[in-house]
Design an enzyme around this catalytic site. Sequence first.
Site, PDB file in Angstrom:
ATOM      1  N   ASP A  49      38.077  42.201  38.789  1.00  0.00           N
ATOM      2  CA  ASP A  49      39.295  42.240  38.000  1.00  0.00           C
ATOM      3  C   ASP A  49      38.759  42.150  36.408  1.00  0.00           C
ATOM      4  O   ASP A  49      38.009  41.304  36.115  1.00  0.00           O
ATOM      5  CB  ASP A  49      40.167  41.227  38.210  1.00  0.00           C
ATOM      6  CG  ASP A  49      41.716  41.297  37.379  1.00  0.00           C
ATOM      7  OD1 ASP A  49      42.214  42.527  37.669  1.00  0.00           O
ATOM      8  OD2 ASP A  49      41.886  40.471  36.779  1.00  0.00           O
ATOM      9  N   GLU A 100      36.552  47.063  37.410  1.00  0.00           N
ATOM     10  CA  GLU A 100      37.752  47.305  36.828  1.00  0.00           C
ATOM     11  C   GLU A 100      37.639  47.333  35.412  1.00  0.00           C
ATOM     12  O   GLU A 100      37.649  46.061  34.941  1.00  0.00           O
ATOM     13  CB  GLU A 100      38.905  46.739  37.371  1.00  0.00           C
ATOM     14  CG  GLU A 100      40.196  47.129  36.724  1.00  0.00           C
ATOM     15  CD  GLU A 100      41.413  46.206  36.409  1.00  0.00           C
ATOM     16  OE1 GLU A 100      42.573  46.499  36.087  1.00  0.00           O
ATOM     17  OE2 GLU A 100      41.018  45.126  35.952  1.00  0.00           O
TER      18      GLU A 100
END
Length: 558
Positions: free
Chosen positions: A217, A281
Amino acid sequence: MPQRPHPVGTSAGTCVDADWWRQAVVYQVYPRSFADADGDGIGDIRGVTSRLPHLADLGVDAVWLSPFYPSELADGGYDVADYRDVDPRLGTLDDFDAMVAEAERLGLKVMVDIVPNHSSDQHVWFQEALASGPGSAARERYVFRDGRGEHGELPPTDWPSSFGGPAWTRVADGQWYLHLYAPEQPDFNWDNPEVREDFHTTLRFWSDRGVAGFRVDVAHGLAKDLREPLRDLGDALSYQPGALPDDGSHPLWDRDAVHDIYRGWRRVFDAYEPPRFAVAEAWVRSSRRAPYASADELGQAFNFDFLDTPLDADAMRATIDRALADARVCGATSTWVLSNHDVVRHPSRYALPAGASKADVAAWLMTDGQHPSPDWELGLRKARAATLLMLALPGSAYLYQGEELGLPEVCDLRADDLQDPIWVRSGGRVKGRDGCRVPLPWTREGANCGFGSGGSWLPQPADWGAYAADTQTGEKGSVLELYRAALRLRRELVADETLEWADATPGLVHFTRNGGTWHTLANLSDTPRPLPEDGTVLLASGPLAEGELPAWTTVWLR
């Protein structure tokens, strides 16, 4: 159910176990919305385990779990209080181990989300930092600074949070801490060796439990230039690619120093057999994506350009070319994704008129579908065509739970039901991401469409059962059966990582794979196109006319 062959079967001659991910199909599970085994209205780990046969039958290679860690849910689980445990509301570590064992039995790999940019404010380290005071070693794990003004009453900078509002919050002793997202998500200081080593421990903890890979993330956010004086950025804090410089000079995002962090992760991954891998990401320009995906860092990076590209043949060809070229630079494979837990589901995006912008989507959500006027039937038709196009591309395809059911965005959630922090921190201007996180419908009949016996944490629409898995199973032409057929054929057809363009007919995306023996034709226009006379139809996203490829339809030919 019998155990399936290894992902991207070795009969294709393309993969060994160590690089199973290069052309895998990965299915994202948002655990709280997938399946509820204990009847408390919240999806859980045992619920995931109970539905793994659905994923094996669907034909995916791996399941990726969004955060399931202990959390106060200030940001849907992305505020992690303990990186090496399971939230008690979702189960136990024993439940997690049982899920991994069942996935292995079914031939599925398991990936988990890792959230390294920030923790929860309930994390033991942050609580220690608050108790320890300015200048302490505990505060050095996070980003604490004195404020500006005569009495430190002003934040160190005027940086805004990505969720709205300021990116700094003041604590009782007068110092301020940085949170690029919600105040409950304080940012780590990745210049601190203790932070780096603790995350290595976390990666080993889950790898030792059989986890094959990680989704990282905010991968582009870890290295920050926090030297005094801190620069005021104003609205430039936006993490969208267009707001980023190409030279790594942004003080918060995509700094060159971030890559040393991931080279350390690679050393952890390579200690395992087979090596673990990760997908970043990273909201960065395509020209900056390669290092994240390189063999000495994570292995892959998400290609969000594809998700953002309009369904236009010229635009799609350009995006595909660029993504494949970027992947070649670092020796990785590209990734393809159309929906995830952060964006409006693609059947609903495609239901908007051509040329609709993100602002249009936001206005439409805020006005319950009245602006602009959606065409739901056309949106689903376009979504089916886009999916079949995506699944034919070389690289890894990432699916989001429920897209195999053709689920639309739930646009009419009441304000009282919304839980996304974006809704609150934007002052009710941005509805947020709850519309794509509504719990799944498994059965037409029964409590909560088979999600669980005790309600659902976000309300399901009245017609949700019409999309249910049991409703679509065996139904010719259903979205679910299209996905099953496509993934079954994909497993048989995938042989290498190359693609050759066949022609550039206006409105048509036409390429071949396997030395020209597998053709994909996507008609991304309102006008029918002729089908090749000598091709055998393997699969089509919708009904075909005699000798024609209808508008907004994709076909695979041999």
